[in-house]
Design a protein around this motif. Structure first.
Motif, PDB file in Angstrom:
ATOM      1  N   GLY A   1      -6.406  -7.095   6.338  1.00 42.83           N
ATOM      2  CA  GLY A   1      -5.325  -6.615   5.476  1.00 42.83           C
ATOM      3  C   GLY A   1      -4.025  -7.333   5.781  1.00 42.83           C
TER       4      GLY A   1
ATOM      5  N   MET B   1       0.841  -1.206   0.000  1.00 40.41           N
ATOM      6  CA  MET B   1       0.000   0.000   0.000  1.00 40.41           C
ATOM      7  C   MET B   1       0.869   1.246   0.000  1.00 40.41           C
ATOM      8  SD  MET B   1      -3.010  -1.019  -0.306  1.00 40.41           S
ATOM      9  CE  MET B   1      -2.392  -2.385  -1.240  1.00 40.41           C
ATOM     10  N   ALA B   2       2.076   1.145   0.565  1.00 42.16           N
ATOM     11  CA  ALA B   2       2.995   2.290   0.518  1.00 42.16           C
ATOM     12  C   ALA B   2       3.321   2.612  -0.946  1.00 42.16           C
ATOM     13  CB  ALA B   2       4.270   1.967   1.298  1.00 42.16           C
TER      14      ALA B   2
ATOM     15  N   GLY C   1      -4.647  -0.723  11.518  1.00 41.86           N
ATOM     16  CA  GLY C   1      -4.246  -1.230  10.202  1.00 41.86           C
ATOM     17  C   GLY C   1      -5.075  -0.701   9.059  1.00 41.86           C
ATOM     18  N   ALA C   2      -6.249  -0.119   9.346  1.00 39.57           N
ATOM     19  CA  ALA C   2      -7.107   0.418   8.274  1.00 39.57           C
ATOM     20  C   ALA C   2      -6.961   1.935   8.153  1.00 39.57           C
ATOM     21  CB  ALA C   2      -8.571   0.065   8.540  1.00 39.57           C
TER      22      ALA C   2
ATOM     23  N   LEU D   1      -7.886   4.294  10.118  1.00 33.57           N
ATOM     24  CA  LEU D   1      -9.157   4.973  10.410  1.00 33.57           C
ATOM     25  C   LEU D   1      -8.935   6.240  11.230  1.00 33.57           C
ATOM     26  CD1 LEU D   1     -11.504   1.936  11.135  1.00 33.57           C
ATOM     27  CD2 LEU D   1     -11.009   3.070   8.975  1.00 33.57           C
TER      28      LEU D   1
ATOM     29  N   VAL E   1       3.927   4.588  13.515  1.00 32.81           N
ATOM     30  CA  VAL E   1       4.874   3.502  13.265  1.00 32.81           C
ATOM     31  C   VAL E   1       5.410   3.636  11.839  1.00 32.81           C
ATOM     32  CG1 VAL E   1       5.142   0.991  13.178  1.00 32.81           C
ATOM     33  CG2 VAL E   1       3.498   2.023  14.765  1.00 32.81           C
TER      34      VAL E   1
ATOM     35  N   GLY F   1      -2.576  -6.038   9.102  1.00 31.35           N
ATOM     36  CA  GLY F   1      -3.528  -6.386  10.155  1.00 31.35           C
ATOM     37  C   GLY F   1      -3.511  -7.873  10.477  1.00 31.35           C
TER      38      GLY F   1
ATOM     39  N   HIS G   1     -11.338  -5.270  -1.534  1.00 36.53           N
ATOM     40  CA  HIS G   1     -10.797  -6.367  -0.738  1.00 36.53           C
ATOM     41  C   HIS G   1     -10.060  -7.393  -1.582  1.00 36.53           C
ATOM     42  CE1 HIS G   1     -10.443  -9.206   2.487  1.00 36.53           C
ATOM     43  NE2 HIS G   1     -10.976 -10.141   1.728  1.00 36.53           N
TER      44      HIS G   1
ATOM     45  N   ARG H   1     -16.325  -4.662   9.181  1.00 39.35           N
ATOM     46  CA  ARG H   1     -16.106  -3.235   8.946  1.00 39.35           C
ATOM     47  C   ARG H   1     -17.427  -2.594   8.550  1.00 39.35           C
ATOM     48  NH1 ARG H   1     -12.869  -2.101   3.396  1.00 39.35           N
ATOM     49  NH2 ARG H   1     -13.962  -0.135   3.656  1.00 39.35           N
TER      50      ARG H   1
ATOM     51  N   ARG I   1       0.494   4.578  -2.375  1.00 38.26           N
ATOM     52  CA  ARG I   1       0.415   5.941  -1.844  1.00 38.26           C
ATOM     53  C   ARG I   1       1.530   6.814  -2.446  1.00 38.26           C
ATOM     54  NH1 ARG I   1      -2.815   6.648   2.748  1.00 38.26           N
ATOM     55  NH2 ARG I   1      -1.373   8.013   3.809  1.00 38.26           N
TER      56      ARG I   1
ATOM     57  N   GLY J   1      -8.613  -3.078  10.133  1.00 38.09           N
ATOM     58  CA  GLY J   1      -7.972  -3.598   8.919  1.00 38.09           C
ATOM     59  C   GLY J   1      -7.403  -4.982   9.168  1.00 38.09           C
TER      60      GLY J   1
ATOM     61  N   GLY K   1       7.798   1.412   9.547  1.00 34.99           N
ATOM     62  CA  GLY K   1       8.513   0.133   9.498  1.00 34.99           C
ATOM     63  C   GLY K   1       9.977   0.344   9.118  1.00 34.99           C
TER      64      GLY K   1
HETATM   65  N1  LIG Z   1       4.071   3.007   8.412  1.00 29.21           N
HETATM   66  C1  LIG Z   1       4.559   1.956   7.815  1.00 29.21           C
HETATM   67  O1  LIG Z   1       5.748   1.661   7.872  1.00 29.21           O
HETATM   68  C2  LIG Z   1       3.613   1.089   7.048  1.00 29.21           C
HETATM   69  C3  LIG Z   1       4.019  -0.196   6.658  1.00 29.21           C
HETATM   70  C4  LIG Z   1       3.103  -1.004   6.001  1.00 29.21           C
HETATM   71  C5  LIG Z   1       1.849  -0.531   5.710  1.00 29.21           C
HETATM   72  N2  LIG Z   1       1.508   0.733   6.064  1.00 29.21           N
HETATM   73  C6  LIG Z   1       0.165   1.238   5.784  1.00 29.21           C
HETATM   74  O2  LIG Z   1      -0.725   0.465   6.545  1.00 29.21           O
HETATM   75  C7  LIG Z   1      -1.935   0.260   5.841  1.00 29.21           C
HETATM   76  C8  LIG Z   1      -2.249  -1.222   5.796  1.00 29.21           C
HETATM   77  O3  LIG Z   1      -1.343  -1.856   4.932  1.00 29.21           O
HETATM   78  P1  LIG Z   1      -1.710  -3.265   4.324  1.00 29.21           P
HETATM   79  O4  LIG Z   1      -0.581  -3.677   3.501  1.00 29.21           O
HETATM   80  O5  LIG Z   1      -2.219  -4.150   5.385  1.00 29.21           O
HETATM   81  O6  LIG Z   1      -2.935  -2.860   3.381  1.00 29.21           O
HETATM   82  P2  LIG Z   1      -4.214  -3.743   3.013  1.00 29.21           P
HETATM   83  O7  LIG Z   1      -3.807  -5.155   2.846  1.00 29.21           O
HETATM   84  O8  LIG Z   1      -4.916  -3.038   1.909  1.00 29.21           O
HETATM   85  O9  LIG Z   1      -5.095  -3.660   4.317  1.00 29.21           O
HETATM   86  C9  LIG Z   1      -5.842  -2.558   4.666  1.00 29.21           C
HETATM   87  C10 LIG Z   1      -7.084  -3.062   5.343  1.00 29.21           C
HETATM   88  O10 LIG Z   1      -7.827  -1.949   5.808  1.00 29.21           O
HETATM   89  C11 LIG Z   1      -9.196  -2.196   5.521  1.00 29.21           C
HETATM   90  N3  LIG Z   1      -9.918  -0.941   5.366  1.00 29.21           N
HETATM   91  C12 LIG Z   1      -9.690   0.042   4.477  1.00 29.21           C
HETATM   92  N4  LIG Z   1     -10.582   1.045   4.657  1.00 29.21           N
HETATM   93  C13 LIG Z   1     -11.375   0.661   5.688  1.00 29.21           C
HETATM   94  C14 LIG Z   1     -12.478   1.260   6.360  1.00 29.21           C
HETATM   95  N5  LIG Z   1     -12.920   2.458   5.997  1.00 29.21           N
HETATM   96  N6  LIG Z   1     -13.043   0.579   7.380  1.00 29.21           N
HETATM   97  C15 LIG Z   1     -12.569  -0.616   7.766  1.00 29.21           C
HETATM   98  N7  LIG Z   1     -11.540  -1.252   7.161  1.00 29.21           N
HETATM   99  C16 LIG Z   1     -10.959  -0.609   6.137  1.00 29.21           C
HETATM  100  C17 LIG Z   1      -9.210  -2.979   4.257  1.00 29.21           C
HETATM  101  O11 LIG Z   1     -10.397  -3.682   4.246  1.00 29.21           O
HETATM  102  P3  LIG Z   1     -10.899  -4.612   3.041  1.00 29.21           P
HETATM  103  O12 LIG Z   1     -10.112  -5.848   3.165  1.00 29.21           O
HETATM  104  O13 LIG Z   1     -12.320  -4.767   3.324  1.00 29.21           O
HETATM  105  O14 LIG Z   1     -10.620  -3.828   1.781  1.00 29.21           O
HETATM  106  C18 LIG Z   1      -7.974  -3.866   4.423  1.00 29.21           C
HETATM  107  O15 LIG Z   1      -8.300  -5.072   5.060  1.00 29.21           O
HETATM  108  C19 LIG Z   1      -1.725   0.855   4.451  1.00 29.21           C
HETATM  109  O16 LIG Z   1      -2.376   2.088   4.372  1.00 29.21           O
HETATM  110  C20 LIG Z   1      -0.235   1.046   4.335  1.00 29.21           C
HETATM  111  O17 LIG Z   1       0.116   2.160   3.534  1.00 29.21           O
HETATM  112  C21 LIG Z   1       2.358   1.541   6.729  1.00 29.21           C
END
Ligand SMILES: NC(=O)c1ccc[n+]([C@@H]2O[C@H](COP(=O)([O-])OP(=O)(O)OC[C@H]3O[C@@H](n4cnc5c(N)ncnc54)[C@H](OP(=O)(O)O)[C@@H]3O)[C@@H](O)[C@H]2O)c1
Length: 313
Positions: free
Chosen positions: A158, A43-44, A222-223, A225, A259, A161, A304, A198, A47, A155, A261
């Motif tokens: 995800g 997802m990064a 993880g979502a 929110l 956080v 998550g 999803h 959700r 973005r 999330g 990573g």
């Molecule tokens: N800071 C860091 O170092 C770092 C590292 C990794 C990831 N991230 C960020 O963390 C987030 C999660 O990453 P990921 O790889 O796990 O992404 P992902 O696989 O797309 O998981 C995101 C989850 O959030 C759920 N979601 C999205 N909008 C929602 C809402 N309005 N209400 C409830 N659930 C919702 C999605 O649900 P559905 O399954 O229903 O679509 C999905 O399960 C991403 O935005 C990513 O950019 C940050």
């Protein structure tokens, strides 16, 4: 070598195949080369492609090569790992800002980012682990909750998550997950005590608090929110946000952590060993050729999907 470049900020159509010179041994002191077999679509990556981090990226402008997660074979020796070793890791794209991501045939990496891939974990599975699992682990470390504490994971379906649910449950936390409807049973198998679907924020909040009426000790968001989920925490609880632009302002003595990573070879090696032992489950939603990176991004943002989309290189 073949690479995928972000040619301008925008939709998946800005991703384009290009050719760049293959890195040569010793060109950058301290870096070693890996011939990639697989790259996760994180997802990064999405973005960054959209330009959401254009300010943070500063002087680095398109065209650049996207990509964070990788798995492949070492071309150069790296510390105790001989050339030819199967390795995985992630490029800390923001810290490095070289624009040399993992949607490429060969990358240059710091040996400190690399973990060996156990023999019975294939490259596509290995490429689905690094950023997600290491971030989940580091987020839980920031939350620093004792066994028996309650944790809300948004999330939970995800990639990050699902790892957070599994690692938290293994550490003895009582996990409630907010998931995609239909994933409830699977998340319970992975360790969640309760799972709620959700949906509209007020309803989700009521549903999760029905399981933990006094409020949670921690939230792993993880979502992304953000602010609305603070209400699920008890006074003095802790919140782990995964993006600076979705980090809520602290209230009621709640500790809020953003956080980011960071590569941790030892942690990743342990997580990959757990994957090999089937103690940690990773899921690959789709495997697509590098040439179809734009289509992979379209799929990744179309809703999803059960796990990481991985590009085969
Ligand atoms: N800071 C860091 O170092 C770092 C590292 C990794 C990831 N991230 C960020 O963390 C987030 C999660 O990453 P990921 O790889 O796990 O992404 P992902 O696989 O797309 O998981 C995101 C989850 O959030 C759920 N979601 C999205 N909008 C929602 C809402 N309005 N209400 C409830 N659930 C919702 C999605 O649900 P559905 O399954 O229903 O679509 C999905 O399960 C991403 O935005 C990513 O950019 C940050």
């Amino acid at each position: 070598m073949r690479v995928v470049e972000v040619t301008a900020y925008g939709g998946p159509e800005v991703l384009s195949m290009a050719r760049r010179p293959e890195p040569e041994a010793g060109e950058v002191p301290g870096k070693v080369r890996v011939r990639l077999k697989a790259a996760g679509v994180t997802m990064a990556d999405l973005r960054i492609r959209k330009g959401l981090y254009a300010d943070a990226i500063g002087a680095l402008r398109p065209p650049f090569v996207l990509g964070t997660d990788f798995a492949g074979r070492l071309l150069d020796p790296a510390g105790e790992l001989p050339a030819g070793t199967r390795v995985a890791g992630f490029v800390p794209w923001f810290a490095e800002l070289t624009g040399e991501g993992t949607y490429a045939e060969v990358i240059r990496v710091d040996p400190e980012w690399l973990a060996p891939v156990p023999a019975d974990v294939d490259f596509t599975a290995a490429a689905s682990v690094p950023l997600g699992a290491v971030t989940a682990r580091q987020g839980l470390e920031k939350l620093d909750l004792p066994p028996g504490a309650t944790l809300l994971v948004t999330g939970a379906s995800g990639v990050v998550g699902r790892f957070a649910v599994q690692l938290a449950a293994a550490a003895g936390l009582r996990v409630v997950g907010v998931s995609y409807e239909g994933d409830e049973n699977e998340l319970k198998v992975l360790g969640a005590e309760h799972v709620v679907p959700r949906g509209e924020p007020a309803k989700v909040l009521a549903d999760v608090l029905a399981h933990v009426p006094d409020g949670f000790d921690g939230v792993f968001d993880g979502a992304l929110l953000g602010t609305p989920v603070l209400a699920a925490l008890k006074d003095g609880g802790t919140f782990a946000a995964l993006a600076p632009d979705r980090t809520p302002t602290a209230e009621r003595r709640i500790e809020v952590h953003t956080v980011v990573g960071r590569p941790d070879a030892a942690a990743l090696a342990g997580l990959l060993e757990q994957v090999a032992a089937r103690e940690l489950i990773t899921r690959v939603a789709d495997v697509m050729p590098l040439e179809e990176a734009a289509e992979a991004h379209k799929r990744a943002e179309s809703g999803h999907r059960p796990g990481r989309i991985v590009l085969m290189i």
